[in-house]
Each structure stands twice: as structure tokens, then as C-alpha cells.
Write a protein that holds these residues in place. Structure first.
Motif, mmCIF file in Angstrom:
data_model
loop_
_atom_site.group_PDB
_atom_site.id
_atom_site.type_symbol
_atom_site.label_atom_id
_atom_site.label_comp_id
_atom_site.label_asym_id
_atom_site.label_seq_id
_atom_site.Cartn_x
_atom_site.Cartn_y
_atom_site.Cartn_z
ATOM 1 N N LEU A 7 1.183 -1.731 0.048
ATOM 2 C CA LEU A 7 0.060 0.437 -0.051
ATOM 3 C C LEU A 7 0.616 1.405 0.159
ATOM 4 O O LEU A 7 1.999 1.356 0.692
ATOM 5 N N THR A 8 0.380 2.233 -0.646
ATOM 6 C CA THR A 8 1.013 3.926 -0.607
ATOM 7 C C THR A 8 0.478 4.520 -0.470
ATOM 8 O O THR A 8 -0.444 4.701 -1.427
ATOM 9 N N PHE A 9 0.726 4.842 0.721
ATOM 10 C CA PHE A 9 -0.867 6.400 1.127
ATOM 11 C C PHE A 9 -0.263 7.754 0.616
ATOM 12 O O PHE A 9 0.481 7.930 0.861
ATOM 13 N N PRO A 10 -0.850 8.683 -0.174
ATOM 14 C CA PRO A 10 -0.508 10.268 0.207
ATOM 15 C C PRO A 10 -0.791 10.942 1.303
ATOM 16 O O PRO A 10 -1.143 9.868 2.512
ATOM 17 N N ARG A 12 -2.417 12.366 2.935
ATOM 18 C CA ARG A 12 -2.843 12.957 3.668
ATOM 19 C C ARG A 12 -3.515 11.999 4.256
ATOM 20 O O ARG A 12 -4.411 11.724 5.002
ATOM 21 N N THR A 13 -3.584 10.749 4.201
ATOM 22 C CA THR A 13 -4.094 9.858 5.029
ATOM 23 C C THR A 13 -3.359 8.785 6.088
ATOM 24 O O THR A 13 -4.003 7.951 5.843
ATOM 25 N N ILE A 14 -1.575 8.932 5.835
ATOM 26 C CA ILE A 14 -0.830 8.640 6.413
ATOM 27 C C ILE A 14 -1.976 8.392 8.373
ATOM 28 O O ILE A 14 -1.677 7.808 9.108
ATOM 29 N N GLN A 15 -2.624 9.363 8.784
ATOM 30 C CA GLN A 15 -3.396 8.949 10.274
ATOM 31 C C GLN A 15 -4.527 8.112 10.159
ATOM 32 O O GLN A 15 -5.117 8.430 11.082
ATOM 33 N N MET A 16 -4.825 7.404 8.808
ATOM 34 C CA MET A 16 -6.063 6.912 9.032
ATOM 35 C C MET A 16 -5.957 5.655 9.823
ATOM 36 O O MET A 16 -4.725 4.506 9.065
ATOM 37 N N PRO A 17 -6.562 4.922 10.342
ATOM 38 C CA PRO A 17 -7.368 4.069 11.043
ATOM 39 C C PRO A 17 -6.792 3.115 10.314
ATOM 40 O O PRO A 17 -8.449 2.056 10.387
ATOM 41 N N LEU A 18 -6.112 2.282 9.490
ATOM 42 C CA LEU A 18 -6.219 1.253 8.713
ATOM 43 C C LEU A 18 -5.799 -0.125 9.205
ATOM 44 O O LEU A 18 -7.534 -0.698 8.474
ATOM 45 N N ALA A 38 5.659 8.142 8.133
ATOM 46 C CA ALA A 38 5.892 9.317 8.503
ATOM 47 C C ALA A 38 5.078 10.307 8.091
ATOM 48 O O ALA A 38 4.109 10.425 7.298
ATOM 49 N N PRO A 39 5.225 11.416 9.304
ATOM 50 C CA PRO A 39 4.436 12.451 9.518
ATOM 51 C C PRO A 39 4.759 13.477 8.001
ATOM 52 O O PRO A 39 5.754 13.472 8.016
ATOM 53 N N ASN A 40 3.563 13.089 7.106
ATOM 54 C CA ASN A 40 3.525 14.535 6.008
ATOM 55 C C ASN A 40 4.477 14.629 4.987
ATOM 56 O O ASN A 40 5.303 14.563 4.170
#
Length: 134
Positions: A7-10, A12-18, A38-40
Motif C-alpha cells: 500500500l502506498t498512502f498519500p 493526507r491519509t497517513i493518519q487513517m486507522p487502516l 512518517a508524518p507529512n
């Protein structure tokens, strides 16, 4: 059924509880093989997903709708036995113990059924005897 996915997250979706959403909404167990988040920054996650085939497909569709890039892992590890020097460095980084040294012969043994293709062994091999095949 099991599927390995990357999975590659943009950003803005890093914080999603996947993994929580996969378990709660789709009844999917997610085994995290490798994570680089990592954040941002863009995040990468290698997962082994387990569950009903229809639920797996629905979960993958949902992730793609969240703009998470999903690629199915169809690779496998290949070991060139002629090049391998049985040093055992790969066994130290293998999270599933798919690579072990036989305690009597000190020869490398690869248990393919345990391999999750995390590729940590590929980078560790000093003689490049380990690679990935598609």
C-alpha cells in the motif's frame, strides 16, 4: 484466503486507522510485514491480508477509493544456490524464519511456505545470491 499487498498512502491519509477499519468493516486480519510511515510524507505498508475472498476484494476496492495505491505482491524470493556462501546473514533479518541455517550442516534452508516476500534478505545478502522473481 490470503493476499500480500503493498500500500502506498498519500500524505493526507497517513493518519487513517487502516488495520482497524479492515478488521471492523471487512472482517479482514492484517499482518504488517513492513511499514515505512512518517508524518507529512508518503507512506508504504506491506501487509498480508487474510479473510473471505469477497471481503478481501471489497477491502481492496475501499482502499483504492480512499486513494491508497494497492499493488498485489506476485513476486517470490529466489536463491542462487551456486552463489550462496551459507553465511547466514539473511537468517538474522527474516521476520518469519523462512530462511534458516541447518544446525548440523550449516547450509541455508529456504522454507518458501513461510516467506512473505518482505525482501529484507535481498538487501542483506553480501554476494547477491538472493533476488526476487515475478
Amino acid at each position: 484466503m490470503k493476499k500480500r499487498v503493498t500500500l502506498t498512502f498519500p500524505q493526507r491519509t497517513i493518519q487513517m486507522p487502516l488495520t482497524y477499519r479492515l478488521a471492523k468493516d471487512f472482517n479482514i486480519a492484517a499482518n504488517i510485514i513492513r511499514a515505512q510511515v512518517a508524518p507529512n510524507q508518503v507512506g508504504k505498508l506491506v501487509l498480508e491480508l487474510s479473510g473471505d475472498i469477497d471481503q478481501l476484494e471489497a477491502a481492496i476496492e475501499w482502499m483504492r477509493a480512499q486513494e491508497i495505491a494497492v499493488s498485489l505482491a506476485s513476486r517470490e524470493i529466489a536463491i542462487d544456490e551456486d552463489s550462496c556462501v551459507d553465511c547466514g546473514l539473511c537468517t538474522g533479518v527474516c521476520p518469519t524464519e523462512a530462511l534458516i541455517l541447518d544446525p548440523e550442516s550449516f547450509k541455508l534452508t529456504f522454507r518458501r511456505s513461510r516467506c512473505v516476500v518482505c525482501e529484507q534478505c535481498v538487501a542483506t545478502c553480501p554476494v547477491q545470491a538472493i533476488s526476487t522473481n515475478f
